[in-house]
Design a protein around this motif. Structure first.
Motif, PDB file in Angstrom:
ATOM      1  N   ALA A 189     -24.545 -20.148  44.677  1.00 26.08           N
ATOM      2  CA  ALA A 189     -23.782 -19.621  43.532  1.00 26.08           C
ATOM      3  C   ALA A 189     -22.565 -20.482  43.203  1.00 26.08           C
ATOM      4  N   PRO A 190     -21.650 -20.732  44.140  1.00 26.29           N
ATOM      5  CA  PRO A 190     -20.511 -21.577  43.775  1.00 26.29           C
ATOM      6  C   PRO A 190     -20.900 -23.033  43.538  1.00 26.29           C
ATOM      7  N   ALA A 191     -21.991 -23.499  44.147  1.00 25.49           N
ATOM      8  CA  ALA A 191     -22.419 -24.878  43.921  1.00 25.49           C
ATOM      9  C   ALA A 191     -22.859 -25.077  42.476  1.00 25.49           C
ATOM     10  N   ILE A 192     -23.680 -24.173  41.948  1.00 25.64           N
ATOM     11  CA  ILE A 192     -24.148 -24.360  40.569  1.00 25.64           C
ATOM     12  C   ILE A 192     -23.035 -24.060  39.571  1.00 25.64           C
ATOM     13  N   ALA A 193     -22.128 -23.144  39.908  1.00 25.81           N
ATOM     14  CA  ALA A 193     -20.974 -22.902  39.034  1.00 25.81           C
ATOM     15  C   ALA A 193     -20.105 -24.156  38.969  1.00 25.81           C
ATOM     16  N   GLY A 194     -19.886 -24.799  40.119  1.00 27.93           N
ATOM     17  CA  GLY A 194     -19.118 -26.042  40.137  1.00 27.93           C
ATOM     18  C   GLY A 194     -19.811 -27.156  39.376  1.00 27.93           C
ATOM     19  N   TRP A 195     -21.139 -27.206  39.487  1.00 26.28           N
ATOM     20  CA  TRP A 195     -21.912 -28.200  38.726  1.00 26.28           C
ATOM     21  C   TRP A 195     -21.672 -27.995  37.229  1.00 26.28           C
ATOM     22  N   ALA A 196     -21.759 -26.748  36.758  1.00 30.58           N
ATOM     23  CA  ALA A 196     -21.580 -26.453  35.331  1.00 30.58           C
ATOM     24  C   ALA A 196     -20.153 -26.760  34.879  1.00 30.58           C
ATOM     25  N   GLU A 197     -19.178 -26.455  35.717  1.00 31.30           N
ATOM     26  CA  GLU A 197     -17.794 -26.764  35.365  1.00 31.30           C
ATOM     27  C   GLU A 197     -17.614 -28.265  35.159  1.00 31.30           C
ATOM     28  N   ALA A 198     -18.238 -29.077  36.007  1.00 34.53           N
ATOM     29  CA  ALA A 198     -18.151 -30.531  35.850  1.00 34.53           C
ATOM     30  C   ALA A 198     -18.933 -30.996  34.630  1.00 34.53           C
ATOM     31  N   GLU A 199     -20.116 -30.438  34.416  1.00 38.61           N
ATOM     32  CA  GLU A 199     -20.979 -30.851  33.296  1.00 38.61           C
ATOM     33  C   GLU A 199     -20.308 -30.617  31.946  1.00 38.61           C
ATOM     34  N   TRP A 200     -19.629 -29.486  31.788  1.00 34.96           N
ATOM     35  CA  TRP A 200     -19.020 -29.137  30.509  1.00 34.96           C
ATOM     36  C   TRP A 200     -17.497 -29.239  30.522  1.00 34.96           C
ATOM     37  N   SER A 201     -16.914 -29.837  31.533  1.00 28.78           N
ATOM     38  CA  SER A 201     -15.453 -29.982  31.660  1.00 28.78           C
ATOM     39  C   SER A 201     -14.753 -28.628  31.509  1.00 28.78           C
ATOM     40  N   LEU A 202     -15.300 -27.620  32.176  1.00 32.59           N
ATOM     41  CA  LEU A 202     -14.721 -26.285  32.133  1.00 32.59           C
ATOM     42  C   LEU A 202     -13.586 -26.191  33.150  1.00 32.59           C
ATOM     43  N   ALA A 203     -12.679 -25.266  32.910  1.00 31.06           N
ATOM     44  CA  ALA A 203     -11.619 -25.016  33.884  1.00 31.06           C
ATOM     45  C   ALA A 203     -12.264 -24.515  35.175  1.00 31.06           C
ATOM     46  N   PRO A 204     -11.902 -25.101  36.297  1.00 31.67           N
ATOM     47  CA  PRO A 204     -12.524 -24.674  37.560  1.00 31.67           C
ATOM     48  C   PRO A 204     -12.117 -23.253  37.944  1.00 31.67           C
ATOM     49  N   ARG A 205     -13.077 -22.532  38.467  1.00 31.03           N
ATOM     50  CA  ARG A 205     -12.832 -21.201  39.016  1.00 31.03           C
ATOM     51  C   ARG A 205     -12.849 -21.336  40.525  1.00 31.03           C
ATOM     52  N   ARG A 206     -11.877 -20.767  41.154  1.00 31.80           N
ATOM     53  CA  ARG A 206     -11.813 -20.830  42.611  1.00 31.80           C
ATOM     54  C   ARG A 206     -12.750 -19.779  43.185  1.00 31.80           C
ATOM     55  N   CYS A 207     -13.516 -20.182  44.156  1.00 32.54           N
ATOM     56  CA  CYS A 207     -14.422 -19.276  44.854  1.00 32.54           C
ATOM     57  C   CYS A 207     -14.165 -19.428  46.344  1.00 32.54           C
ATOM     58  N   ASP A 208     -13.600 -18.400  46.924  1.00 32.52           N
ATOM     59  CA  ASP A 208     -13.287 -18.424  48.343  1.00 32.52           C
ATOM     60  C   ASP A 208     -14.431 -17.773  49.111  1.00 32.52           C
ATOM     61  N   ALA A 209     -15.041 -18.521  50.002  1.00 35.08           N
ATOM     62  CA  ALA A 209     -16.113 -17.988  50.846  1.00 35.08           C
ATOM     63  C   ALA A 209     -15.496 -17.470  52.140  1.00 35.08           C
TER      64      ALA A 209
END
Length: 141
Positions: A106-126
């Motif tokens: 889940a956080p890996a693909i969210a991080g991928w999308a943030e990089a792909e579209w230059s989105l503001a990063p969301r912090r995900c604490d595991a």
């Protein structure tokens, strides 16, 4: 096509997962793929092991984790992407067995999308419960 690597190293546990995916912009919704939101779909039907080149058959649970991660960023994707349909095709995973837990998808693909579209990063604490071995993801919204 872009690769994103999600890494967590804490006292008592570590998580690592690399994910490679690409964006396909079809003119109409494709018949395949998992709906994530109104315009975002995900295809995880042809995923390979990035280290060995062999095909990976993802479980329903793994696909659900990928969908959950994309769900966290799909609204932001739809704001910046003008295409009528956005298909995210997961192509490869870098899995190190010692540091793999499907929750990391889940956080890996969210991080991928943030990089792909230059989105503001969301912090995900595991967080890992040492007694049960279960992970919890705390998303910074």
């Amino acid at each position: 096509m872009r690769t994103h690597r999600y890494k967590v190293q804490k006292g008592g546990f570590g998580l690592f997962l690399g994910i490679t995916a690409e964006v396909i912009r079809p003119a109409s919704p494709p018949p395949s793929g998992t709906p994530v939101s109104d315009r975002v779909r995900m295809d995880a039907s042809e995923v390979s092991n990035a280290y060995y080149g062999s095909r990976l058959a993802l479980t329903e649970s793994e696909v659900a984790w990928l969908r959950a991660g994309l769900g966290r960023v799909s609204g932001a994707i739809e704001i910046v992407e003008s295409s009528p349909c956005i298909l995210i095709a997961v192509r490869a995973l870098e899995i190190v067995e010692a540091d793999y837990a499907e929750v990391a998808l889940a956080p890996a693909i969210a991080g991928w999308a943030e990089a792909e579209w230059s989105l503001a990063p969301r912090r995900c604490d595991a967080v890992r419960d040492s007694a049960t071995g279960r992970y919890t993801l705390n998303w910074d919204e």
